[in-house]
Write a protein that holds these residues in place. Sequence first.
Motif, mmCIF file in Angstrom:
data_model
loop_
_atom_site.group_PDB
_atom_site.id
_atom_site.type_symbol
_atom_site.label_atom_id
_atom_site.label_comp_id
_atom_site.label_asym_id
_atom_site.label_seq_id
_atom_site.Cartn_x
_atom_site.Cartn_y
_atom_site.Cartn_z
ATOM 1 N N GLY A 25 0.811 -1.217 0.000
ATOM 2 C CA GLY A 25 0.000 0.000 0.000
ATOM 3 C C GLY A 25 0.836 1.255 0.000
ATOM 4 N N THR A 29 1.620 4.859 -2.667
ATOM 5 C CA THR A 29 1.582 6.273 -2.265
ATOM 6 C C THR A 29 2.976 6.873 -2.133
ATOM 7 O OG1 THR A 29 1.558 5.749 0.100
ATOM 8 C CG2 THR A 29 -0.585 5.926 -1.007
ATOM 9 N N TYR A 36 -1.774 7.127 2.493
ATOM 10 C CA TYR A 36 -2.162 5.715 2.546
ATOM 11 C C TYR A 36 -3.329 5.517 3.508
ATOM 12 C CZ TYR A 36 -1.751 0.655 3.184
ATOM 13 O OH TYR A 36 -2.006 -0.689 3.276
ATOM 14 N N ARG A 37 -3.249 6.149 4.664
ATOM 15 C CA ARG A 37 -4.349 6.028 5.637
ATOM 16 C C ARG A 37 -5.644 6.613 5.072
ATOM 17 N NH1 ARG A 37 -5.385 3.973 10.834
ATOM 18 N NH2 ARG A 37 -7.607 4.353 10.970
ATOM 19 N N LEU A 39 -6.456 6.713 1.924
ATOM 20 C CA LEU A 39 -6.935 5.757 0.926
ATOM 21 C C LEU A 39 -7.595 4.548 1.591
ATOM 22 C CD1 LEU A 39 -4.045 5.821 -1.686
ATOM 23 C CD2 LEU A 39 -6.327 6.838 -1.887
ATOM 24 N N LEU A 40 -7.046 4.091 2.706
ATOM 25 C CA LEU A 40 -7.674 2.989 3.436
ATOM 26 C C LEU A 40 -9.055 3.391 3.961
ATOM 27 C CD1 LEU A 40 -4.650 1.575 5.444
ATOM 28 C CD2 LEU A 40 -5.931 0.396 3.649
ATOM 29 N N PHE A 43 -11.367 3.399 1.072
ATOM 30 C CA PHE A 43 -11.685 2.018 0.705
ATOM 31 C C PHE A 43 -12.793 1.462 1.599
ATOM 32 C CE2 PHE A 43 -10.953 -2.522 1.525
ATOM 33 C CZ PHE A 43 -11.154 -3.035 0.254
ATOM 34 N N SER A 76 -9.892 -2.260 -5.990
ATOM 35 C CA SER A 76 -9.627 -1.319 -4.893
ATOM 36 C C SER A 76 -8.781 -1.967 -3.801
ATOM 37 C CB SER A 76 -10.934 -0.818 -4.293
ATOM 38 O OG SER A 76 -11.648 -0.043 -5.222
ATOM 39 N N SER A 79 -5.162 -2.117 -4.671
ATOM 40 C CA SER A 79 -4.480 -0.823 -4.651
ATOM 41 C C SER A 79 -4.116 -0.358 -3.248
ATOM 42 C CB SER A 79 -5.312 0.251 -5.362
ATOM 43 O OG SER A 79 -6.441 0.587 -4.605
ATOM 44 N N VAL A 80 -4.755 -0.907 -2.221
ATOM 45 C CA VAL A 80 -4.413 -0.532 -0.842
ATOM 46 C C VAL A 80 -3.658 -1.643 -0.112
ATOM 47 C CG1 VAL A 80 -6.261 1.163 -0.594
ATOM 48 C CG2 VAL A 80 -6.651 -1.203 0.130
#
Length: 86
Positions: A25, A29, A36-37, A39-40, A43, A76, A79-80
Amino acid sequence: VESRRTPSGALQELAAVPGLEVAQGLAMTAGDAVLYRRLLDLFVDTHAQDPAQLARAIAVRDLDQVKALAHGLKSSAASVGATEVA
């Protein structure tokens, strides 16, 4: 002082999540842990209803909807770094 790239404790908490490959992940980024956080969180918000929607689509045999939901979730998740889902 916290860095934008490595907030204290954030990576350790994420590393404890089963099935989450934090390194994968973070690679998406460029090592930015804050991004990243975010994006999580996105998600989780975006896909929270997927299990129920998948169950409904399966129950009515809507295979096109099943495929669409599964594809979106898998993409998705990859991607994470959510490898257990992807």
